[in-house]
Motif scaffolding. Sequence first.
Motif, short mmCIF file in Angstrom:
data_model
loop_
_atom_site.label_atom_id
_atom_site.label_comp_id
_atom_site.label_asym_id
_atom_site.label_seq_id
_atom_site.Cartn_x
_atom_site.Cartn_y
_atom_site.Cartn_z
N ALA A 10 35.95 37.84 43.94
CA ALA A 10 35.22 39.25 44.38
C ALA A 10 35.98 40.57 43.70
N PHE A 11 37.22 40.42 43.34
CA PHE A 11 37.74 41.48 42.79
C PHE A 11 37.20 41.61 41.51
N LEU A 12 37.20 40.64 40.69
CA LEU A 12 36.58 40.80 39.36
C LEU A 12 35.37 41.14 39.13
N LEU A 13 34.46 40.58 40.07
CA LEU A 13 33.04 40.86 40.02
C LEU A 13 32.94 42.33 40.35
N THR A 14 33.82 42.96 41.45
CA THR A 14 33.50 44.21 41.79
C THR A 14 34.04 45.25 40.67
N PHE A 15 34.87 45.06 39.86
CA PHE A 15 35.53 46.20 39.27
C PHE A 15 34.87 45.82 37.76
N ILE A 16 34.45 44.72 37.51
CA ILE A 16 33.63 44.53 36.16
C ILE A 16 32.25 44.94 36.36
N GLY A 17 31.63 44.99 37.62
CA GLY A 17 30.30 45.69 37.79
C GLY A 17 30.40 47.17 38.01
N ALA A 56 42.51 39.53 57.87
CA ALA A 56 42.16 40.93 57.56
C ALA A 56 40.61 40.90 57.37
N THR A 57 39.82 42.19 57.24
CA THR A 57 38.39 42.48 57.14
C THR A 57 38.08 42.40 55.61
N LEU A 58 36.96 42.00 55.54
CA LEU A 58 36.52 42.24 54.03
C LEU A 58 36.05 43.76 53.78
N GLY A 59 35.87 44.35 52.55
CA GLY A 59 35.54 45.33 52.60
C GLY A 59 36.62 46.51 51.75
N ASN A 60 37.74 45.83 51.77
CA ASN A 60 38.85 46.54 51.19
C ASN A 60 38.69 46.61 49.68
N VAL A 61 38.35 45.61 48.98
CA VAL A 61 38.18 45.79 47.49
C VAL A 61 36.98 46.84 47.25
N LEU A 62 36.14 46.56 47.97
CA LEU A 62 34.97 47.42 47.68
C LEU A 62 35.17 49.04 47.82
N PHE A 63 36.01 49.33 49.06
CA PHE A 63 36.55 50.68 49.25
C PHE A 63 37.23 51.07 48.04
N ALA A 64 38.31 50.20 47.66
CA ALA A 64 39.22 50.82 46.54
C ALA A 64 38.48 51.04 45.29
N SER A 65 37.22 50.10 44.98
CA SER A 65 36.40 50.53 43.73
C SER A 65 35.80 51.99 44.01
N PHE A 203 46.12 45.32 51.91
CA PHE A 203 45.00 44.82 50.97
C PHE A 203 44.53 45.84 50.27
N LYS A 204 44.17 47.09 50.66
CA LYS A 204 43.61 48.16 50.12
C LYS A 204 44.73 48.75 48.97
N LEU A 205 45.77 48.60 49.07
CA LEU A 205 47.02 48.95 48.31
C LEU A 205 46.86 47.98 47.28
N ALA A 206 46.92 46.81 47.35
CA ALA A 206 47.12 45.70 46.42
C ALA A 206 45.73 45.75 45.55
N SER A 207 44.69 45.89 46.04
CA SER A 207 43.72 46.34 45.11
C SER A 207 43.48 47.68 44.28
N THR A 208 44.27 48.49 44.73
CA THR A 208 44.59 49.80 43.94
C THR A 208 45.52 49.48 42.79
N LEU A 209 46.63 48.85 43.10
CA LEU A 209 47.58 48.28 41.98
C LEU A 209 46.88 47.42 40.98
N PHE A 210 46.16 46.71 41.01
CA PHE A 210 45.39 46.07 40.25
C PHE A 210 44.14 46.61 39.25
N ASN A 211 43.73 47.55 39.97
CA ASN A 211 42.37 48.20 39.40
C ASN A 211 42.30 49.14 38.36
N ILE A 212 43.64 49.70 38.16
CA ILE A 212 43.80 50.74 37.19
C ILE A 212 43.43 50.25 35.65
#
Length: 226
Positions: A10-17, A56-65, A203-212
């Motif tokens: 989900a992380f890869l699909l989100t940020f590649i998208g 946790a709830t879903l949506g955190n990766v998408l919010f980070a994007s 989870f939001k922080l983890a998504s942020t750290l890896f999305n830069i």
Amino acid sequence: MTNELWALVAFLLTFIGLVLMYRYFGKEGLFVWVAVGTVIANIQVTKSVELFGITATLGNVLFASIYLATDILNDRYGRTIAKKAVWLGFASAIIMTVLMTTSLQFIPTSTDIAQESMKTLFGVVPRIVLGSIIAYIIGQYVDVYLFNFIKKYFASERTFIIRAYGSTIFSSIVDTALFSIIAFTGLMPNAVVFEIFITTYIFKLASTLFNIPFGYWAKTYHKEIQ
């Protein structure tokens, strides 16, 4: 596959998208990403999962994007354009909520198979919807403001990581705290509300750290704007 592997997918699909939307559609692609992403994230957040032993709830990766998208818009096109994207996301969430709540008021036929499922997804408690919308708009505005403030001191292309990390790390605290307080205070014990805040922020922080890296990738396109 395990939830952890699905989280990676989900992380890869989100940020590649996100990068592809910017690559092929420019700032309009990021406008669409913010608008559609806000709607989808508010649907995803209704599902709870266990990741790495934490509920946790879903949506955190998408919010980070979405935060990354507004950071790219802010960096490339300025604060006014970034704020426009924020308000597009806000309007999308309002429109989705109003129209889907209206749809639920129709009396279904005896052969209908969608009403109960739609109630589960869209018949949410008004406080949760209100908390999500208020947290989103204030958190995004804090992000835009902090990004511009940090850019005064770290303005080079190489220091985008400082601007993006600095703004998102702190604005996510505001976003997550507001949502947890508005949506759940009084409905759950304070200790549970605090746990929701902590796990969601992690989870939001983890998504942020890896999305830069995806932010730097996106910024290799449309460099003529600089």
